[in-house]
Structures are given as structure tokens and as C-alpha cells.
Design an enzyme around this catalytic site. Structure first.
Site, PDB file in Angstrom:
ATOM      1  N   GLU A 167       0.608  -1.168  -0.071  1.00  0.00           N
ATOM      2  CA  GLU A 167      -0.016   0.072  -0.163  1.00  0.00           C
ATOM      3  C   GLU A 167       0.914   1.138  -0.036  1.00  0.00           C
ATOM      4  O   GLU A 167       0.904   1.938   0.950  1.00  0.00           O
ATOM      5  CB  GLU A 167      -0.849  -0.009   1.168  1.00  0.00           C
ATOM      6  CG  GLU A 167      -1.961  -1.096   1.288  1.00  0.00           C
ATOM      7  CD  GLU A 167      -2.897  -1.142   2.270  1.00  0.00           C
ATOM      8  OE1 GLU A 167      -2.728  -0.099   3.140  1.00  0.00           O
ATOM      9  OE2 GLU A 167      -3.929  -1.999   2.470  1.00  0.00           O
ATOM     10  N   GLU A 352      -5.282  -8.267   0.459  1.00  0.00           N
ATOM     11  CA  GLU A 352      -5.625  -7.902   1.894  1.00  0.00           C
ATOM     12  C   GLU A 352      -7.356  -7.650   1.910  1.00  0.00           C
ATOM     13  O   GLU A 352      -7.764  -7.107   0.894  1.00  0.00           O
ATOM     14  CB  GLU A 352      -5.155  -6.808   2.582  1.00  0.00           C
ATOM     15  CG  GLU A 352      -3.685  -7.161   3.071  1.00  0.00           C
ATOM     16  CD  GLU A 352      -3.132  -6.010   4.118  1.00  0.00           C
ATOM     17  OE1 GLU A 352      -3.964  -5.126   4.458  1.00  0.00           O
ATOM     18  OE2 GLU A 352      -2.068  -5.926   4.183  1.00  0.00           O
TER      19      GLU A 352
HETATM   20  C1  FCB Z   1      -4.221  -2.296   5.710  1.00  0.00           C
HETATM   21  C2  FCB Z   1      -2.663  -2.390   6.147  1.00  0.00           C
HETATM   22  C3  FCB Z   1      -2.422  -3.936   7.244  1.00  0.00           C
HETATM   23  C4  FCB Z   1      -3.489  -3.625   8.066  1.00  0.00           C
HETATM   24  C5  FCB Z   1      -4.998  -3.555   7.508  1.00  0.00           C
HETATM   25  C6  FCB Z   1      -6.036  -3.415   8.593  1.00  0.00           C
HETATM   26  O1  FCB Z   1      -4.237  -1.120   5.561  1.00  0.00           O
HETATM   27  O2  FCB Z   1      -1.999  -2.920   4.991  1.00  0.00           O
HETATM   28  O3  FCB Z   1      -1.225  -3.753   7.632  1.00  0.00           O
HETATM   29  O4  FCB Z   1      -3.319  -2.807   9.181  1.00  0.00           O
HETATM   30  O5  FCB Z   1      -4.936  -2.210   6.939  1.00  0.00           O
END
Ligand code: FCB
Length: 447
Positions: A167, A352
Site C-alpha cells: 500500500e 488483503e
Molecule cells: C491495511 C494494512 C494492514 C492492516 C490493515 C487493517 O491498510 O496494510 O497492515 O493494518 O490495513
């Protein structure tokens, strides 16, 4: 029908973590400090006043973690390497003890029949590089390429799937513009410079890693948000386009060789101060897949100041998680279509997705039906996108277990496994058992 049947045999099921959020042991085996060590020890920066010095103690308990990944039925474990364990100051001497540690973690995965998916950079920049200027300094992009070469050579024989960055949006915007994340800068020039240098590092890093591990499958991950609701009024469309350019396109398009979308967000013209001849080509990354990270929708508001863009803000009238993030499953479908529409990626993986709720551990059980519902509805979006022809072939749940949630500390619980931070006792939540059932894992509730 289970989810595994639904999504088919070529679909990768995984769970994700990140080094700083789980490892603890900040000084073990020659590790150097990272900007998150510094930031989390700065009073007032972490919501609950905690730090990650212990977190889930995974530097020492990684074998237990990997056994959980296996028992929950997942095929893959996405974790990150701590750059300052491998390269304590970010340049110069490589720390063999740090290199050896991750070799053991990778081998433990392989022994458990779990494929390691390795992220090179999940935000924990060596403090030494920060002291030399951090991401606003162009040299950091070259240091990242050196680091990619080091890890590609060290683990290329045992790692197949790599992700360069986690990210960039949060590194660049939360780290350098809003200051909510390490290194805590709040500066327009720092934002623009770090945007450019992280994009440059993605291009340089992709080629360095490819050279060191020609058989590797290389990706990078992006936080993406669907078209933003910006409210009524004549400026709404403008705000929406500007926010989309700043939040999504400024990270995706440069690495695809398309340059910066400054026509829709003139603020991005400011990047020119840091651009050099040939950078457009240098930023173009050599990638095999894109990692999409989707949690919620960000909203934009127009600020009536000349040249100023939009403010992303959470907030919604709908259902939210315990961090206040709007639950919008169809947003994931939109984001997948959006990425697919570029025609640039043969392969997309959701690296994610997940949600925190106020979980309660009672009689050895955590009953978390809302989390199960979150995954069920988001995975339905992935299945629908696949049916529409989007080449998405994996999903990684965030997270294996509760852990240190950056500036929010230890309060939010995102895990499929509950962690008691006083005892380090792990308890599989009902959502974890649900995954085990869907994926054919061996974990079953004992009561
Ligand atoms: C994302 C991050 C991860 C975690 C989630 C909840 O943005 O990549 O590390 O903190 O959020």
C-alpha cells in the site's frame, strides 16, 4: 458446496500479517530500528498508548503461527520481511542473523505445506534511511532496489511469490501528508517527493528482484477505493475525479508507464520538481500480478482553496466496523473491475481484506458472526468478478491473528485468531473455524 469448491482449484487461499505488527523482539539478532519503532515510542502517536515491542511475539512464535495457518486450511501465508532486520541501517552491511531468521520462517512454511508469499516492504523503513531523508529522498529508491536484490538472492530458491510494496498510499499520504503514520510528516513537498520515489522504487525494485530471482512471480499491492461518493453540489464531480486521481491513479498509473494523472488533480504537477529524464520508463514496473487491498470506501469533500484537492474521510450512513470503516462489499467488485479495465494485469490477487469488531472471548470461544458475514459477502464479489472474466485468482484474509494495528495500537482486532496480549494465548475465533470448514482445514471447535 464450500468456498474452495466455488472458487476452484487454481484459487489461492491465504492469510496475511506484517512484520512490525506481529514480531516484537525489536532488538533481537542485530536488528536496526525502524521508523515505526521510533514513531510508536513517540508520546501521543499511538491511540491506546501501546507499542509493538511484544505484539504477538511472532519473532519467536512463528512456528505456532504457521501451524495455525495450516490448521485453518489456508494454502498460503503472506508475511513481510523487516528491512532493518536484514539491513540494519538500510545500506552497507547485511545482517546475516536477520537473513537466517527469515530463511527459517520460509522453511517452516514449506515444511507445513503452506506457501510463503513474501512482502518486501510493509512500512518499517530502517531509521538510518529516514535520517538520510527517507522516502522524500531519491536515494531511498535506489536503496530499496539494493534490498530487493539482497532478498531475491537470499530466498529466490525457496520463495516463488513476492510483493514489493504494501500500500504505497499509506506510506505516502498517511506517512507524509496527514502524518498519522510513521514518519509522521505533514508536508506537501514531502508528500509529492515520497509519491514519486515510492513509484520509482517500485520500478527499480521490480527489475532488481527479477534479476536476482528470474523464476519469481512478482507483484506489488495497492490500497484501492471505489468511485467516491462526494455528496451533492456542482463541485462533486470535480472532487470525485480529483480524489480518484490522488488516491488510486497516482499509484497505479505511473507503474504502468502512464505517468501521473495531473489533469484531474493539478496538485500532482508538483511531482515535476522531483522527476528526472527517464523516470517515466524507470517507474514502469515489471510485474506478474497486482495485489488489490480493499477494506472500505474513502469519501471526498471539495475544499474551496485554490489548487487544493479533496479530503478523504471515513463516514457513512451504512454499517461500519469497530474502526468506523463502512462495510461495502460491492466496492470490492468495483475495484476489481477497475483494475481489470486497464488491461495491464494478467493476474490479480486480493492480498488483503478484513474487518475488526469488538470481539469477546467467553468460555474459550469468540463468536464473531459479523466477520464471517464480511468474508462471505466480499468473497461473493470475488466469485462474481471471476465469472465476469476478471482474472482474480487469490484472496488473503487480514489477518491471521489480532495484532498491532499501527496508529490505533492493540485495540482493533482483525484476526481470525484471538490473541490475549497478557499471556500470548491464541484462540481460534468462529470465523477461523468457518474458514477451516470452507477450506478443508483440520481446526474444529472443541466445545
Ligand atoms: C491495511 C494494512 C494492514 C492492516 C490493515 C487493517 O491498510 O496494510 O497492515 O493494518 O490495513
Amino acid at each position: 458446496m464450500t468456498l474452495r469448491d466455488d472458487l476452484g482449484p487454481d484459487f489461492t487461499w491465504g492469510v496475511a500479517t506484517a512484520a512490525f505488527q506481529i514480531e516484537g523482539s525489536p532488538h533481537a539478532d542485530g536488528k536496526g530500528p525502524s521508523i515505526w519503532d521510533t514513531f510508536s515510542h513517540t508520546p501521543g502517536k499511538i491511540g491506546d498508548g501501546s507499542n509493538a515491542d511484544v505484539a504477538t511475539d511472532s519473532y519467536r512464535r512463528y512456528r505456532d503461527d504457521i501451524a495455525l495457518v495450516r490448521d485453518l486450511g489456508f494454502d498460503a501465508y503472506r508475511f513481510s520481511l523487516s528491512w532493518p532486520r536484514i539491513h540494519p541501517t538500510g545500506s552497507g552491511r547485511v545482517n546475516q542473523a536477520g537473513v537466517d531468521h527469515y530463511r527459517r520462517v520460509i522453511e517452516a512454511c514449506l515444511e507445513a505445506g503452506v506457501e510463503p508469499w513474501v512482502t518486501l516492504f510493509h512500512w518499517d523503513l530502517p531509521q538510518g534511511l529516514q535520517d538520510a531523508g527517507g522516502w522524500p529522498s531519491r536515494d531511498t529508491a535506489s536503496r530499496f532496489a539494493d534490498y530487493a536484490e539482497i532478498v531475491g538472492s537470499a530466498y529466490g530458491d525457496v520463495v516463488r511469490h513476492w510483493m514489493l510494496f504494501n500500500e504505497p498510499l499509506n506510506i505516502v499520504i498517511s506517512g507524509h501528508l496527514t502524518g498519522m503514520f510513521a514518519p509522521g510528516q505533514k508536508s506537501l513537498p514531502a508528500y509529492l517527493a515520497s509519491l514519486h520515489h515510492v513509484n520509482l522504487a517500485t520500478g527499480l525494485g521490480s527489475r532488481a528482484l527479477r534479476a536476482a530471482d528470474p523464476d519469481g512471480v512478482i507483484g506489488t499491492t495497492q490500497y484501492l477505493t471505489p468511485p467516491l461518493g462526494s455528496g451533492p453540489g456542482p463541485l462533486a464531480g470535480m472532487a470525485e475525479r480529483a480524489a480518484d486521481a490522488v488516491l488510486n491513479r497516482a499509484f497505479l498509473e505511473p507503474i504502468l508507464g502512464m505517468g501521473y494523472p495531473w489533469r484531474d488533480a493539478q496538485i500532482l504537477l508538483g511531482v515535476r520538481a522531483w522527476e528526472k529524464d527517464g523516470d517515466r520508463e524507470a517507474m514502469t514496473a515489471d510485474l506478474d500480478f497486482l495485489g488489490v487491498q480493499y477494506y472500505t470506501r474513502l469519501r471526498a469533500r471539495w475544499l474551496p482553496l485554490p489548487g487544493v484537492w479533496t479530503v478523504p474521510g471515513f463516514g457513512s450512513s451504512g454499517e461500519v466496523t469497530s474502526t468506523g470503516w463502512e462495510i461495502l462489499p460491492e466496492g470490492l467488485g468495483m475495484v476489481l473491475d477497475r483494475v481489470h479495465a486497464y488491461g495491464a494485469f494478467d493476474r490479480i490477487v486480493v492480498t488483503e481484506g478484513g474487518a475488526s469488531f469488538d470481539d469477546v472471548l467467553e468460555d474459550g470461544r469468540v463468536n464473531d458472526p459479523r466477520r464471517i458475514d464480511y468474508y462471505r459477502t466480499h468473497l461473493a464479489q470475488v466469485a462474481a468478478a471471476r465469472a465476469r472474466g476478471v482474472p482474480v485468482d487469490g484472496y488473503f484474509a487480514w489477518s491471521l491473528m489480532d495484532n498491532f494495528e499501527w496508529a490505533l495500537g492493540l485495540v482493533p482486532r482483525f484476526g481470525l485468531v484471538h490473541v490475549d496480549y497478557d499471556t500470548q494465548q491464541r484462540t481460534i475465533k468462529d470465523s477461523g473455524y468457518w474458514f477451516a470448514e470452507q477450506l478443508g482445514g483440520s481446526a474444529r471447535p472443541s466445545i
